[in-house]
Design a protein around this motif. Sequence first.
Motif, PDB file in Angstrom:
ATOM      1  N   MET A  99       0.845  -1.195   0.000  1.00  0.00           N
ATOM      2  CA  MET A  99       0.000   0.000   0.000  1.00  0.00           C
ATOM      3  C   MET A  99       0.881   1.246   0.000  1.00  0.00           C
ATOM      4  O   MET A  99       1.985   1.240   0.545  1.00  0.00           O
ATOM      5  CB  MET A  99      -0.908   0.010   1.235  1.00  0.00           C
ATOM      6  CG  MET A  99      -1.888   1.160   1.284  1.00  0.00           C
ATOM      7  SD  MET A  99      -3.052   0.965   2.655  1.00  0.00           S
ATOM      8  CE  MET A  99      -4.056   2.424   2.403  1.00  0.00           C
ATOM      9  N   SER A 100       0.421   2.300  -0.633  1.00  0.00           N
ATOM     10  CA  SER A 100       1.174   3.553  -0.652  1.00  0.00           C
ATOM     11  C   SER A 100       0.450   4.604   0.181  1.00  0.00           C
ATOM     12  O   SER A 100      -0.771   4.573   0.322  1.00  0.00           O
ATOM     13  CB  SER A 100       1.346   4.054  -2.090  1.00  0.00           C
ATOM     14  OG  SER A 100       0.091   4.319  -2.679  1.00  0.00           O
ATOM     15  N   TYR A 101       1.213   5.502   0.752  1.00  0.00           N
ATOM     16  CA  TYR A 101       0.682   6.612   1.530  1.00  0.00           C
ATOM     17  C   TYR A 101       1.234   7.901   0.942  1.00  0.00           C
ATOM     18  O   TYR A 101       2.414   7.969   0.590  1.00  0.00           O
ATOM     19  CB  TYR A 101       1.099   6.491   3.003  1.00  0.00           C
ATOM     20  CG  TYR A 101       0.503   5.298   3.708  1.00  0.00           C
ATOM     21  CD1 TYR A 101      -0.663   5.422   4.443  1.00  0.00           C
ATOM     22  CD2 TYR A 101       1.110   4.051   3.632  1.00  0.00           C
ATOM     23  CE1 TYR A 101      -1.218   4.323   5.097  1.00  0.00           C
ATOM     24  CE2 TYR A 101       0.565   2.946   4.276  1.00  0.00           C
ATOM     25  CZ  TYR A 101      -0.603   3.093   5.010  1.00  0.00           C
ATOM     26  OH  TYR A 101      -1.143   2.004   5.638  1.00  0.00           O
ATOM     27  N   ARG A 110       0.885  -0.299   9.544  1.00  0.00           N
ATOM     28  CA  ARG A 110       0.958   0.307   8.210  1.00  0.00           C
ATOM     29  C   ARG A 110       2.263  -0.108   7.535  1.00  0.00           C
ATOM     30  O   ARG A 110       3.309  -0.171   8.185  1.00  0.00           O
ATOM     31  CB  ARG A 110       0.903   1.822   8.314  1.00  0.00           C
ATOM     32  CG  ARG A 110      -0.371   2.392   8.865  1.00  0.00           C
ATOM     33  CD  ARG A 110      -0.229   3.894   9.090  1.00  0.00           C
ATOM     34  NE  ARG A 110       0.765   4.196  10.112  1.00  0.00           N
ATOM     35  CZ  ARG A 110       1.222   5.422  10.387  1.00  0.00           C
ATOM     36  NH1 ARG A 110       0.795   6.448   9.673  1.00  0.00           N
ATOM     37  NH2 ARG A 110       2.101   5.596  11.354  1.00  0.00           N
ATOM     38  N   THR A 111       2.190  -0.364   6.243  1.00  0.00           N
ATOM     39  CA  THR A 111       3.372  -0.728   5.477  1.00  0.00           C
ATOM     40  C   THR A 111       3.292  -0.098   4.106  1.00  0.00           C
ATOM     41  O   THR A 111       2.236  -0.110   3.461  1.00  0.00           O
ATOM     42  CB  THR A 111       3.489  -2.258   5.309  1.00  0.00           C
ATOM     43  OG1 THR A 111       3.567  -2.865   6.600  1.00  0.00           O
ATOM     44  CG2 THR A 111       4.745  -2.627   4.519  1.00  0.00           C
ATOM     45  N   CYS A 112       4.406   0.484   3.656  1.00  0.00           N
ATOM     46  CA  CYS A 112       4.462   0.984   2.285  1.00  0.00           C
ATOM     47  C   CYS A 112       5.789   0.580   1.662  1.00  0.00           C
ATOM     48  O   CYS A 112       6.775   0.317   2.354  1.00  0.00           O
ATOM     49  CB  CYS A 112       4.280   2.495   2.219  1.00  0.00           C
ATOM     50  SG  CYS A 112       5.705   3.436   2.755  1.00  0.00           S
ATOM     51  N   THR A 113       5.811   0.487   0.357  1.00  0.00           N
ATOM     52  CA  THR A 113       7.030   0.192  -0.386  1.00  0.00           C
ATOM     53  C   THR A 113       7.313   1.340  -1.340  1.00  0.00           C
ATOM     54  O   THR A 113       6.390   1.969  -1.866  1.00  0.00           O
ATOM     55  CB  THR A 113       6.897  -1.120  -1.179  1.00  0.00           C
ATOM     56  OG1 THR A 113       5.776  -1.025  -2.079  1.00  0.00           O
ATOM     57  CG2 THR A 113       6.697  -2.303  -0.242  1.00  0.00           C
ATOM     58  N   LEU A 114       8.595   1.610  -1.542  1.00  0.00           N
ATOM     59  CA  LEU A 114       9.018   2.684  -2.431  1.00  0.00           C
ATOM     60  C   LEU A 114      10.097   2.144  -3.365  1.00  0.00           C
ATOM     61  O   LEU A 114      11.063   1.521  -2.911  1.00  0.00           O
ATOM     62  CB  LEU A 114       9.568   3.874  -1.640  1.00  0.00           C
ATOM     63  CG  LEU A 114       8.634   4.498  -0.613  1.00  0.00           C
ATOM     64  CD1 LEU A 114       9.020   4.005   0.796  1.00  0.00           C
ATOM     65  CD2 LEU A 114       8.699   6.006  -0.642  1.00  0.00           C
ATOM     66  N   GLN A 153       9.466   7.439   5.218  1.00  0.00           N
ATOM     67  CA  GLN A 153       9.018   7.464   3.819  1.00  0.00           C
ATOM     68  C   GLN A 153       9.686   8.603   3.048  1.00  0.00           C
ATOM     69  O   GLN A 153      10.188   8.416   1.931  1.00  0.00           O
ATOM     70  CB  GLN A 153       7.510   7.670   3.755  1.00  0.00           C
ATOM     71  CG  GLN A 153       6.643   6.528   4.186  1.00  0.00           C
ATOM     72  CD  GLN A 153       5.186   6.863   3.900  1.00  0.00           C
ATOM     73  OE1 GLN A 153       4.631   6.486   2.869  1.00  0.00           O
ATOM     74  NE2 GLN A 153       4.567   7.602   4.798  1.00  0.00           N
ATOM     75  N   THR A 161       7.564   0.492   7.626  1.00  0.00           N
ATOM     76  CA  THR A 161       6.436  -0.088   8.346  1.00  0.00           C
ATOM     77  C   THR A 161       6.544   0.222   9.832  1.00  0.00           C
ATOM     78  O   THR A 161       7.640   0.342  10.382  1.00  0.00           O
ATOM     79  CB  THR A 161       6.376  -1.621   8.143  1.00  0.00           C
ATOM     80  OG1 THR A 161       5.250  -2.145   8.854  1.00  0.00           O
ATOM     81  CG2 THR A 161       7.641  -2.306   8.622  1.00  0.00           C
TER      82      THR A 161
END
Length: 267
Positions: free
Chosen positions: A1-3, A181-185, A220, A177
Amino acid sequence: MSYPIPLAALRRQIQTEQPLIHCITNHISIRDCANGLLALGARPIMAEHPAEAAEIVATAQALMVNLGNISDSRMAAITNAARAARDSGIPCVLDAVGVGCSTLRLEFAKTFLVQTPPAVLKGNASELRALCGLPHHAKGIDSGEPDDRNETIAVARETARRFGTVTLLSGPTDVVTDGLRTCTLTAGHPLMAQVTGTGCLQGAVVAAFLAVTDPFTAAQAGAALLGLAGEASAATFQTHRSLSHFAAGLIDGLYALDDTALAVFEA
């Protein structure tokens, strides 16, 4: 998921507030970390004498400590600075460099995480696996783990939950993370692995953002901005074919990327 990451607004806030960032890092990357912070608009101080580290960090807005090229003196300074930061409520980034290849660093990092929990813990896949007591395949300070996206995310989440911190797992795909919540870039360029100190610079950039925003957003933002700087520098590489110019271009990107370039992460 992206934020969404308000990179442009956060960089302007750094430029306005000019936060003092105390870095205790290795001598290989210390100049790049200082110049990267200056390019962002922050003010670096790189004091590492054990007798003054606590006093200096008390005047800073964030602390970044890096376990690369460790020494008895630097370990003492890190401990003193981290305790002062904890007692004063100053947020800290711990870059767990090399804990996958050195028992000394691993045990020191574990003690640090228990006694002076950082706001952000940064490491590659092998380093985070080592901290969690999982099998790992570190190659010196480099990760030797296969590029398995699901496994990488699982390790990052486990680290965040275990140590109660935001985790930034650095690699071809960065993972941020807090255990929930977790995001990947995926910003960045393979050339960033061909020059020393880019991971250390990422830690310093995260610390600058940590001075003006929450740990999850700071992790992030630091990963995203340095990745964009790497892409911008790589765009000129085919013309000059110079790794030294590429490395300098990372600092240039931190300073000169315009709001339009940074807006890619706002949606």
